[in-house]
Design an enzyme around this catalytic site. Structure first.
Site, PDB file in Angstrom:
ATOM      1  N   ASP A  39       1.124  -0.747  -0.529  1.00 39.60           N
ATOM      2  CA  ASP A  39      -0.041  -0.005  -0.178  1.00 39.60           C
ATOM      3  C   ASP A  39       0.851   1.002  -0.017  1.00 39.60           C
ATOM      4  O   ASP A  39       2.193   1.383   0.688  1.00 39.60           O
ATOM      5  CB  ASP A  39      -1.028   0.198   1.315  1.00 39.60           C
ATOM      6  CG  ASP A  39      -1.925  -1.251   0.856  1.00 39.60           C
ATOM      7  OD1 ASP A  39      -2.312  -1.037   0.450  1.00 39.60           O
ATOM      8  OD2 ASP A  39      -1.865  -1.687   2.390  1.00 39.60           O
TER       9      ASP A  39
ATOM     10  N   ASP B 214     -13.926  -4.152   0.823  1.00 36.57           N
ATOM     11  CA  ASP B 214     -13.889  -4.122   2.625  1.00 36.57           C
ATOM     12  C   ASP B 214     -15.137  -4.411   3.185  1.00 36.57           C
ATOM     13  O   ASP B 214     -16.231  -3.884   3.023  1.00 36.57           O
ATOM     14  CB  ASP B 214     -14.069  -2.947   2.511  1.00 36.57           C
ATOM     15  CG  ASP B 214     -12.574  -2.447   1.852  1.00 36.57           C
ATOM     16  OD1 ASP B 214     -11.455  -3.623   1.197  1.00 36.57           O
ATOM     17  OD2 ASP B 214     -12.011  -1.630   0.975  1.00 36.57           O
TER      18      ASP B 214
END
Lengths: 202, 224
Positions: free
Chosen positions: B11, B98
């Site tokens: 990330d 998510d």
């Protein structure tokens, strides 16, 4: 010089990088006539069989002319499927037809319940011993696949892979070779296969 | 036989690889190029984060991505999945989901905008829709487990994986080697993604694969 055909089906960047790593002198022909001086031709591609529509009659004629002169061709993934007569993915669109048989969706022949697309590392079961494109590659070697459609197993199959059913993962007939997996994403094994192709192109 | 995949996740924010806990408190985990070099070069690369249009997807593919993942934009405009799949093929489209367990009913709710906003959708139902619209893989992250090293949410993963016929990548919670065994067996995951444990060099990918092989799970090795 190796001609890398760009028909807007997926990612040329990684194929270019991998071919350059094994020492290929590469170019992307802008028009079919640019194939006249190709020592070998790579048809990459990932995605929908319909994308091969961009390889129209002038391209087909130029590619067939080079193969007729004994220059090797390597089809990768969709580029391999295009070598066959066609695909159920785009039933109205013929393939190049250099290899007999028709591509079909994984599981269409009643393969046991596996996930499709077939994504990830799977192994090659090498069927033919002395296939130039598989020189130095052992049966059981793992390579990276990502596809939903497959080519049938025929006399041209050099290796098969199992995902619910067996399908042709490497084909070779004369100067024409194809791999269903992505050699540019298959680590050392993939680079070896690209190097073998360069050797064929001389 | 198709191997189970281990996916290292980088990330990146402002040029640094970052990692947080429960999607919050991002901290730097190093230089992205240096971390990427620790992994392998000629292997598949997926790009996600902020992909809102077909043009964004095209830019990522042109830059060398093999796949793009869409999340918030697909929730707002599910037809985006189909448009990208029509252009690059389903294998190039990952729908990232998510999910967070709702205390009221124990169901898994979908969150958008990096876990910031409830999307008003059920994770299993959204995964099915994503598949029908042309997604090639689901990247399923448990917000509850993200960065906690408490183990993957195997219940969430198994529910989604059983509901779809496309591969499911489990994410969130990897802490120890046995967590991967659990997510590939009880969790029915096709692949598992981890960040913290690899970045902070707590475990090497190779050590993890050796452990999995010892437990009878098929994985790929670079060299025997």
């Amino acid at each position: 010089m190796i001609a890398l055909i760009d028909y807007k089906a997926g990612n040329l960047t990684s194929v270019k990088k991998a071919l350059a790593t094994v020492g290929a002198d590469l170019y992307v022909p802008a028009a079919p006539e640019d194939l006249a001086h190709a020592a070998g031709i790579v048809v990459p591609g990932v995605g929908h069989f319909g994308a091969t529509r961009a390889l129209d009659a002038p391209w087909i004629d130029a590619i067939l002319a080079r193969i007729g002169e004994g220059r090797p061709l390597l089809g990768i993934c969709l580029g391999m499927q295009w070598l066959f007569e066609g695909s159920d993915e785009a039933p109205d669109l013929p393939g190049l037809g250099l290899l007999s048989g028709r591509c079909y969706r994984l599981g269409a022949n009643g393969g046991r319940g596996v996930k499709v697309p077939h994504v990830g590392w799977n192994s090659l079961a090498i069927e033919r011993g002395e296939t130039a494109i598989l020189e130095g590659v052992d049966s059981g070697a793992q390579v990276y696949f990502t596809h939903s459609y497959v080519a049938p197993i025929t006399g041209d199959s050099a290796a098969v892979t199992e995902h619910g059913e067996n399908f042709a993962s490497v084909v070779q007939r004369g100067y024409i070779a194809g791999v269903q997996f992505h050699p540019e994403k298959s680590g050392e094994v993939g680079l070896r296969i690209l190097r073998n192709f360069l050797d064929l192109a001389g | 036989m198709l191997s189970k995949r281990i996916i290292a996740c980088l990330d990146v924010r402002n040029g640094q690889v970052v990692k947080g806990v429960n999607f919050e408190g991002l901290r730097s985990a190093g230089d992205p190029a240096a971390l990427a070099r620790r992994y392998n070069v000629f292997i598949p690369l997926s790009v996600g984060g902020g992909i809102r249009t077909e043009a964004d997807a095209a830019a990522a593919v042109d830059a060398g991505a093999d796949k793009v993942s869409v999340n918030t934009a697909a929730l707002a405009d599910p037809a985006l999945i189909t448009r990208i799949a029509d252009r690059y093929g389903s294998q190039a489209v990952i729908v990232a989901i998510d999910a967070k367990r709702e205390t009221a009913d124990g169901r898994f709710a979908v969150y958008a905008r990096s876990g910031q906003r409830a999307a008003g959708r059920d994770a299993v139902e959204w995964a099915r829709e994503a598949e029908s619209r042309g997604a090639g893989e689901i990247l399923l992250t448990s917000i509850d487990r993200d960065g906690t090293k408490a183990g993957f949410d195997c219940e969430l993963t198994a529910e989604v994986s059983s509901a779809v016929s496309i591969p499911v990548i489990a994410s969130g919670g990897a802490g120890g080697l046995e967590d991967f065994v659990d997510v590939f067996t009880a969790g029915r995951a096709d692949a598992a993604l981890a960040a913290s444990i690899f970045h902070y060099a707590e475990t090497s990918v190779r050590a993890l694969k050796e452990h999995l092989r010892g437990r009878g799970i098929s994985v790929r090795f670079l060299r025997e």
